[in-house]
Write a protein that holds these residues in place. Structure first.
Motif, short mmCIF file in Angstrom:
data_model
loop_
_atom_site.label_atom_id
_atom_site.label_comp_id
_atom_site.label_asym_id
_atom_site.label_seq_id
_atom_site.Cartn_x
_atom_site.Cartn_y
_atom_site.Cartn_z
N TYR A 1 0.78 -1.23 0.00
CA TYR A 1 0.00 0.00 0.00
C TYR A 1 0.82 1.29 0.00
O TYR A 1 0.39 2.32 0.49
CB TYR A 1 -0.95 0.00 1.21
N TYR A 2 2.01 1.25 -0.57
CA TYR A 2 2.84 2.45 -0.66
C TYR A 2 2.44 3.30 -1.85
O TYR A 2 2.20 2.78 -2.95
CB TYR A 2 4.32 2.05 -0.79
N TRP B 1 3.48 6.33 6.27
CA TRP B 1 2.09 6.02 5.94
C TRP B 1 1.60 4.90 6.85
O TRP B 1 2.37 4.05 7.28
CB TRP B 1 1.93 5.66 4.46
N HIS B 2 0.30 4.95 7.18
CA HIS B 2 -0.27 3.93 8.07
C HIS B 2 -1.78 3.90 7.94
O HIS B 2 -2.40 4.78 7.32
CB HIS B 2 0.16 4.16 9.52
N CYS B 3 -2.39 2.88 8.53
CA CYS B 3 -3.85 2.74 8.46
C CYS B 3 -4.53 3.63 9.49
O CYS B 3 -3.89 4.14 10.42
CB CYS B 3 -4.25 1.28 8.67
N TYR C 1 -6.37 1.69 4.85
CA TYR C 1 -5.32 2.50 4.22
C TYR C 1 -5.95 3.39 3.16
O TYR C 1 -6.72 2.92 2.32
CB TYR C 1 -4.28 1.62 3.55
N SER C 2 -5.58 4.67 3.16
CA SER C 2 -6.06 5.56 2.11
C SER C 2 -5.54 5.09 0.76
O SER C 2 -4.43 4.59 0.63
CB SER C 2 -5.58 6.99 2.37
N SER D 1 -7.98 -3.08 1.92
CA SER D 1 -7.77 -3.15 3.36
C SER D 1 -9.10 -2.96 4.09
O SER D 1 -9.41 -1.87 4.55
CB SER D 1 -6.77 -2.06 3.79
N ARG E 1 -0.83 9.86 5.13
CA ARG E 1 0.37 9.68 4.30
C ARG E 1 1.06 11.03 4.17
O ARG E 1 0.40 12.06 4.04
CB ARG E 1 0.01 9.22 2.88
N PRO F 1 -2.13 4.72 15.08
CA PRO F 1 -2.72 3.80 14.10
C PRO F 1 -3.63 2.76 14.75
O PRO F 1 -3.49 2.44 15.93
CB PRO F 1 -1.48 3.10 13.49
N SER G 1 1.43 -5.68 4.80
CA SER G 1 1.40 -4.22 4.86
C SER G 1 1.58 -3.71 6.26
O SER G 1 1.63 -2.53 6.47
CB SER G 1 0.10 -3.69 4.29
#
Length: 304
Positions: free
Chosen positions: A55-56, A98-100, A106-107, A113, A160, A178, A304
Motif C-alpha cells: 500500500y505504498y 504512511w499507516h492505516c 489505508y487511504s 484493506s 500519508r 494507528p 502491509s
C-alpha cells in the motif's frame, strides 16, 4: 521520488527543528565515549529493513500534518535519521510515512484493506458451493504475503506524507495513533530517500536507503483499544510478539519510545526514534526478509 519521480516543492522553513530527547542525549553521550575509546566500529545499529507492503504511494503528499479529517488519538512522531557508521545526521533526506486509520483502512486502498469496522455493503453472503480442495501449488500472488505493490484504487490520501530532515537529521509528523487489522500488529511504514535533489519541482532522483516500520508496545495499544474509534475496531488483533514483520529487537527493529499520560492516552502520544541508515545502500523493501507464514493474516493485508 524513487526512480526519478518528482514531488511538490517544499515550502519555506523546511522541517521542524526539535530538541533532543533525554534518551537521545544519553545515547549520543554513550556513543561519543565509545568512539573516543576506539571500542566501537559503528556508532549505532542499522535499523531493521522490512517489506514495503502493498500500500505504498510514492511521495504523493509533501506535508508534516498527515491527519486530514481522521479521528483518533493525536500522535506526534519525531524521528532522527543518522548514518549508522559515522553517527552523523543525514540532512535533507526525504522521509515518507504512511499507516492505516483507527479501523485498519489505508487511504487509496480501502477496497483492499477492509479493516475491522463496518462490513462492506457489497460483501458476499451465503455458503460458497465451489469450495476448492487439495493442496495449493505455485507461488503466492504478489499482493499478498510477499508484500508486492498494488496500484491505488481511490484518490484518498489521508495518513500519508513526506517531509525533509533538517540539518540535525530530524523530522516531525503530526498524525493519529494507528489502528490494526487481521494479521498485523499496530505499526507505521517508512521510507528514507537520499542522494536526490530538492528543486522547485520537489525531490528528484536519489534512492531509498531504508524501508522499515515503526512499532508500538502492547501497553499503549491496549490503552488505545478502549478509546473510540479504536473501540469499534472488531478485527482480530495480532500482538507485538506474534507479528511476523517485527524482529523483536527493540529500537533497532523499529520499536518507538512513547510518552503519554498513562491515565488518559486520548490526550495524545509523543513517539520518537533514532533511525540508523546506510546512505550508500539501496533498500527499497524488495530485499527485506519476507513475512513468515505462521500468522493468520488475510491475504490482502498480511505484508502491509
Amino acid at each position: 521520488m524513487a526512480g526519478g519521480a518528482a514531488v511538490a516543492a517544499v515550502g519555506a522553513g523546511g522541517a521542524l527543528a526539535m530538541p533532543a530527547s533525554a534518551d537521545e542525549a544519553t545515547e549520543a553521550a554513550g556513543t561519543a565515549s565509545a568512539s573516543a575509546a576506539g571500542t566501537a566500529k559503528t556508532c549505532y545499529k542499522l535499523t531493521s529493513e522490512t517489506t514495503e507492503g502493498p500500500y505504498y504511494i510514492d511521495a504523493d503528499k509533501l506535508r508534516q500534518d498527515i491527519t486530514e479529517d481522521k479521528e483518533g488519538i493525536p500522535l506526534t512522531l519525531q524521528l532522527k535519521v543518522i548514518d549508522s557508521e559515522t553517527c552523523k545526521p543525514v540532512a535533507d533526506a526525504a522521509v515518507d510515512v504512511w499507516h492505516c486509520d483507527a479501523l485498519g483502512l489505508y487511504s487509496g486502498y480501502e477496497s483492499f484493506s477492509q479493516g475491522g469496522g463496518t462490513a462492506p455493503t457489497d460483501a458476499p453472503s451465503g455458503t460458497p458451493t465451489d469450495v476448492p480442495s487439495g493442496t495449493p501449488t505455485g507461488e503466492p500472488p504478489s499482493g499478498g504475503g510477499g508484500g508486492g505493490h498494488e496500484e491505488p484504487t481511490s484518490d484518498t490520501r489521508y495518513l500519508r506524507g513526506t517531509w525533509k530532515t533538517d540539518k540535525q537529521g530530524r523530522v516531525t509528523f503530526k498524525t493519529i495513533f494507528p489502528g490494526w487489522y487481521q494479521g498485523r500488529c499496530v505499526h507505521i511504514h517508512t521510507k528514507v530517500h537520499v542522494d536526490g535533489e530538492w528543486t522547485d519541482a520537489g525531490y528528484e532522483g536519489g534512492h531509498a536507503c531504508h524501508t522499515g516500520q515503526f512499532f508500538f508496545d502492547e501497553e499503549s495499544v491496549l490503552a488505545s483499544a478502549v478509546v473510540e474509534p479504536y473501540a469499534s475496531n472488531t478485527a482480530e488483533r495480532t500482538t507485538l510478539t506474534e507479528d511476523t514483520i517485527y524482529d523483536q529487537s527493540g529500537a533497532a527493529g523499529g520499536l518507538l519510545k512513547l510518552r503519554y499520560d498513562k491515565r488518559d492516552i486520548s490526550k495524545g502520544v509523543r513517539a520518537s526514534l533514532t533511525v540508523g541508515v546506510d546512505p550508500a545502500a539501496t533498500h527499497d523493501g524488495q530485499d527485506a526478509p519476507q513475512p513468515g507464514t505462521s500468522a493468520s493474516a488475510s491475504p490482502s493485508a498480511s505484508a502491509s
